[in-house]
Write a protein that holds these residues in place. Sequence first.
Motif, PDB file in Angstrom:
ATOM      1  N   TRP B  17       0.805  -1.210   0.000  1.00  0.00           N
ATOM      2  CA  TRP B  17       0.000   0.000   0.000  1.00  0.00           C
ATOM      3  C   TRP B  17       0.836   1.256   0.000  1.00  0.00           C
ATOM      4  O   TRP B  17       0.527   2.252  -0.641  1.00  0.00           O
ATOM      5  CB  TRP B  17      -0.952   0.006   1.200  1.00  0.00           C
ATOM      6  N   PHE B  19       3.726   1.770  -1.300  1.00  0.00           N
ATOM      7  CA  PHE B  19       4.253   2.075  -2.632  1.00  0.00           C
ATOM      8  C   PHE B  19       3.168   2.624  -3.544  1.00  0.00           C
ATOM      9  O   PHE B  19       3.412   3.482  -4.389  1.00  0.00           O
ATOM     10  CB  PHE B  19       4.832   0.795  -3.267  1.00  0.00           C
ATOM     11  N   VAL B  20       2.002   2.087  -3.341  1.00  0.00           N
ATOM     12  CA  VAL B  20       0.930   2.445  -4.257  1.00  0.00           C
ATOM     13  C   VAL B  20       0.240   3.734  -3.846  1.00  0.00           C
ATOM     14  O   VAL B  20      -0.352   4.438  -4.654  1.00  0.00           O
ATOM     15  CB  VAL B  20      -0.081   1.277  -4.313  1.00  0.00           C
ATOM     16  N   LEU B  21       0.351   4.056  -2.573  1.00  0.00           N
ATOM     17  CA  LEU B  21      -0.422   5.163  -2.029  1.00  0.00           C
ATOM     18  C   LEU B  21      -0.280   6.504  -2.739  1.00  0.00           C
ATOM     19  O   LEU B  21      -1.285   7.114  -3.094  1.00  0.00           O
ATOM     20  CB  LEU B  21      -0.093   5.332  -0.544  1.00  0.00           C
ATOM     21  N   PRO B  22       0.911   7.002  -2.964  1.00  0.00           N
ATOM     22  CA  PRO B  22       0.992   8.334  -3.596  1.00  0.00           C
ATOM     23  C   PRO B  22       0.247   8.365  -4.924  1.00  0.00           C
ATOM     24  O   PRO B  22      -0.561   9.267  -5.162  1.00  0.00           O
ATOM     25  CB  PRO B  22       2.490   8.549  -3.805  1.00  0.00           C
ATOM     26  N   ALA B  23       0.523   7.354  -5.749  1.00  0.00           N
ATOM     27  CA  ALA B  23      -0.159   7.333  -7.040  1.00  0.00           C
ATOM     28  C   ALA B  23      -1.662   7.238  -6.847  1.00  0.00           C
ATOM     29  O   ALA B  23      -2.439   7.936  -7.498  1.00  0.00           O
ATOM     30  CB  ALA B  23       0.343   6.160  -7.873  1.00  0.00           C
ATOM     31  N   PHE B  24      -2.040   6.376  -5.917  1.00  0.00           N
ATOM     32  CA  PHE B  24      -3.452   6.163  -5.717  1.00  0.00           C
ATOM     33  C   PHE B  24      -4.137   7.422  -5.203  1.00  0.00           C
ATOM     34  O   PHE B  24      -5.260   7.745  -5.587  1.00  0.00           O
ATOM     35  CB  PHE B  24      -3.672   5.011  -4.734  1.00  0.00           C
ATOM     36  N   LEU B  25      -3.466   8.163  -4.340  1.00  0.00           N
ATOM     37  CA  LEU B  25      -4.045   9.406  -3.840  1.00  0.00           C
ATOM     38  C   LEU B  25      -4.330  10.381  -4.969  1.00  0.00           C
ATOM     39  O   LEU B  25      -5.377  10.996  -5.046  1.00  0.00           O
ATOM     40  CB  LEU B  25      -3.103  10.053  -2.827  1.00  0.00           C
ATOM     41  N   PHE B  26      -3.349  10.511  -5.870  1.00  0.00           N
ATOM     42  CA  PHE B  26      -3.565  11.382  -7.018  1.00  0.00           C
ATOM     43  C   PHE B  26      -4.769  10.933  -7.812  1.00  0.00           C
ATOM     44  O   PHE B  26      -5.661  11.703  -8.141  1.00  0.00           O
ATOM     45  CB  PHE B  26      -2.325  11.357  -7.929  1.00  0.00           C
ATOM     46  N   LEU B  27      -4.744   9.628  -8.133  1.00  0.00           N
ATOM     47  CA  LEU B  27      -5.824   9.106  -8.943  1.00  0.00           C
ATOM     48  C   LEU B  27      -7.151   9.308  -8.261  1.00  0.00           C
ATOM     49  O   LEU B  27      -8.146   9.642  -8.878  1.00  0.00           O
ATOM     50  CB  LEU B  27      -5.602   7.612  -9.213  1.00  0.00           C
ATOM     51  N   PHE B  28      -7.155   9.115  -6.956  1.00  0.00           N
ATOM     52  CA  PHE B  28      -8.414   9.230  -6.255  1.00  0.00           C
ATOM     53  C   PHE B  28      -8.926  10.664  -6.260  1.00  0.00           C
ATOM     54  O   PHE B  28     -10.063  10.929  -6.614  1.00  0.00           O
ATOM     55  CB  PHE B  28      -8.257   8.732  -4.816  1.00  0.00           C
ATOM     56  N   SER B  29      -8.052  11.596  -5.869  1.00  0.00           N
ATOM     57  CA  SER B  29      -8.571  12.954  -5.748  1.00  0.00           C
ATOM     58  C   SER B  29      -8.836  13.620  -7.081  1.00  0.00           C
ATOM     59  O   SER B  29      -9.728  14.464  -7.180  1.00  0.00           O
ATOM     60  CB  SER B  29      -7.650  13.845  -4.923  1.00  0.00           C
TER      61      SER B  29
END
Lengths: 280, 307, 431
Positions: B17, B19-29
């Motif tokens: 998670w 590792f994936v979090l920064p990218a995922f945060l961008f994608l999410f917001s």
Amino acid sequence: MKTKRSFWHYAGEILILLLLLIFLIPLIQTFFTALKPDQEIYKTPINIIPHTYTSAHYRHVFTKLSKDFLSFFRNSVVVTSSSVVLILGLGSLAAFSLARIDFTGKTVVVFFVSLILSVPLIITVIPIFMMETAMGIKNSNLGLILPYTAVYLPVPLFIMFNNFLQVPTELEESAYIDGAGRYQIFLKIFIPLIKGGLVAAGIISFINCWGEFLYALILNTKRSATTLPIGIMMINDEEQAWALGPMSAVMILSIIIPMSLYMIFQKNFIKGLMEGSVKG
Amino acid sequence: MRSLGQSKKIRDNIDGWLFVLPAFLFLFSFMIYPIAHTFLLSFQKFNFVYDSNPVFIGLSNYVKVLKTPLFITALKNTLRFTLWYIPSVFILGFMIGYVITLPNFVGSRISKIVLFIPMVIPLSMSAYMFLFMVNPQWGLLNSFLADTLHMPMLVRDWMNDTRYALKIILVVTIWQNIGFVALMFMSGIQGISSSILEAATIDGASAYRKMWSVILPNLKETFQIVGILTIVTSVKLFSQVVTMTGALGPNSAGGPANSTLTLYVATWKSAFVNYDMGIGSAMGYLMSLIIFLLFGINFFVTKSERA
Amino acid sequence: MKKTTLILLLVSFIFVPYVMASGGQEETATVSDWTKDPITMKIEGSGWILKKFPIQEAADRFMQDHPNVTIEVSSNQDDTLNSYMLNWAVGDADVDLAFGGAASQVAKLAAKNLLMPWNDFYSGDFDAKNFLTHSVETAKKGGDYFAIPFMEEAMSLQVNRGLMAEAGLVNSDGTPMYPANLDEMADFAGKMTKGSGEVKDIYGFSWNLTNFGDQQMMCAVNALGGKVYNDDGSPNLEAPEYLDIFNFIAKVNLEGWATKGTISDTNAGRSGLKAGTVAMIFEAASRAIEAKATLGDDAMMIPFPGMEKNGTFIFAHYAYVPRTSKVQEAVKAFMREQVFTADFAAPAAEQYGKLPSYIPLYSGLSSDFEQIKKWMALPGTIGDMSWVEGSKLNALFYELEQLVATGGITPEEAVERLATEGGSYNLSIVE
């Protein structure tokens, strides 16, 4: 088995070369128009190759249009490079994790990422417009960098994902045995091995961000942070639509960077694309 | 032993998670959240400039949109374009891809390089180059027709003519994307195991027969992917239209008398020219619905009964 | 534990935008004394205004007179004032003085109460009676003048007399014949068109399909003797003259006597006139004056059928200031000292035909303007109004004109759509 080169063979090749040349006509025409003096541009019949060359149009761009054009250019450069850096950084981390780590909720992430690929951007534009207005970052470079990173993340991510998958597990395992931490393995082993993929992903992101139109149009209601694609439209407006000479010069200047990147890296680029697309 | 396995699982989760979090945060917001918000907006009445607060009004935005003549026109234009675009790009792309992968073809490398050039040029700039070429007085096209081919009756005021404006945009879009489509077909064809091809040659099949019976059936997956990509491209007609017809400001985009008005442009107009975010959102979602419908059709058409 | 932190992170990330939305209010205090404190004034104008009016020179002179003032002049994005609307409506106005916009466009800014009132400007030398009354009064909302006119235009036909002569359309003394009605005008267009094929060498006419929307339509209705406005000031979209006008547009375009170039290039008509490839255009009268540069005395303005009896249509372009500007007094001084002067207005008038709104400036102009002044003085002359959704009406006019010109709908259908769709817009005067 040597294939016999028949006459038809050569004829066919020449035909192909001709077709390729015709294919490139829009580009060739623009390139030469930027170098043609006005009298030649506006006289009919139009000829592609100029009889005389002039640098007047380029000079015009760098003198009269310079304030606007350079500002647009600078904005594009800033926005694009920052986005590419972010995409490669965040994307490689995420791709590594998706390829090599088994964690709960992985499928959720993959699902969301693929979902994004098929959604037309127009759906996201309105809330982002309102959100950025509220945050005060509309009309700024940052205001474009943030959505660009999100929007153009998936494809490079998949490319890097594919590349990561192909790294043999033995390398990873021996590194673990040697006591290396996950992050070190990522940085020191995987990244160097997928240089090709990184290049391909980087170029794709660059080209996408450089030419992005919708967000740049909507999130820029003032000139200060406008990027090239929209800026060209504005210059066109003021220059009285049919100033073909300076406009061609502007166009050529705008595509020089992506074109050069492509020419330098085209082998990598095409290879990376073909590999990344066999994902299915 | 068991606790080790457990802690590895936990560590995997954390690491995974993290590792994936920064990218995922961008994608999410910037992607997932806006998509949801737009969905909400589509059920509200909200004019960005005139209203201070959105008001919930249920499905009436959708109903209103479906009845607007502008939407119907945009829908017709978009579907018409898709109907032209997809077969053209498929056939051309396949032909080019096939020819390049032929064993005796020498120019494969340069063909690939050249074909790909339009892809690295942003679409709006390609649109501009074509705009200059179709200029009625000084463009290459009319000059070529009139002076080189000596056929002045073919000369037209292309972008100002409702019959041709959309077709010009078709040409631009094909020019832009043909490289990529051909590439996909190329990799698809190359992916067909050579043993099948050799077997066919040994059996005495002609090149023509080979193409029909061996290559095409095995390309079903490629067709599917290309289908998805081309559907998205053809519905996503925006920058070309605005560049080529929007020179006079947002109101003129959509071409001579709305003949190049596509769903995308209509949605943008509602939201940012009329400031009506509710209607714009509803239109956007209707457009996505249509895309998914097309995806469905694509899926069924290219569904292979796996031999 | 880690999971909860994760969720908390995600949740807070979503709420950050909302939290920031309730961010600080802008202080609206104005500068205490603009004549002494260093201030910056940002002036914006449409591209064409910056080209035709010496705004930069005026700014330079003002800066010399007032060394503490810095003026930045730049051009704004689009003529429909769309971007201003989007920005100013959320309080983000970084312009102090904007030039350009007809009443129907500026009205939408006024409807949202975004503009500074000019009431105290109209005093002394600059009393309202020294300006063209109609233009001043059009920019009024609830007793406040929300914009000030700085430039006037009148509508007319602009012709290339040489091409008319070639088609036999001049009188014995060489003056151009005036078309008496729409049919005759179409006839003229046909006679002056030269060339075969779809793209002609010379077009007899150009009806601008992307500019002057309500202005040219209502001018035509008025010239033909029709009733343009209802008693409450809203446009009378059911006037029978609209059908005749649409019929005319259809005829000249579908027969190939008019160029549709204005669809993609709004200047196609006037550029064609200047280049000698379009014989007659229906636009702002100033086009005839600017065409003198290439056509010399052959560039003339003649009345639209009926105009000599019923008057023309005049409209102004306005200057306006967002309410949030901090240098309003400096702006007013700039207007007094630099804008309403001969230095500013004369070049625009002599070269481009842009008439001043400030009456004392007329005394210095050459006689080319006698024609326009005569028409402007006719009792039947009307001007435009500031309707709340005036820009929507304009967009509708363009759409209908283009459809009729390309054969997409019949004139009857156009008239019907005008009445129904136009009728559904809020066309009451900005109150």
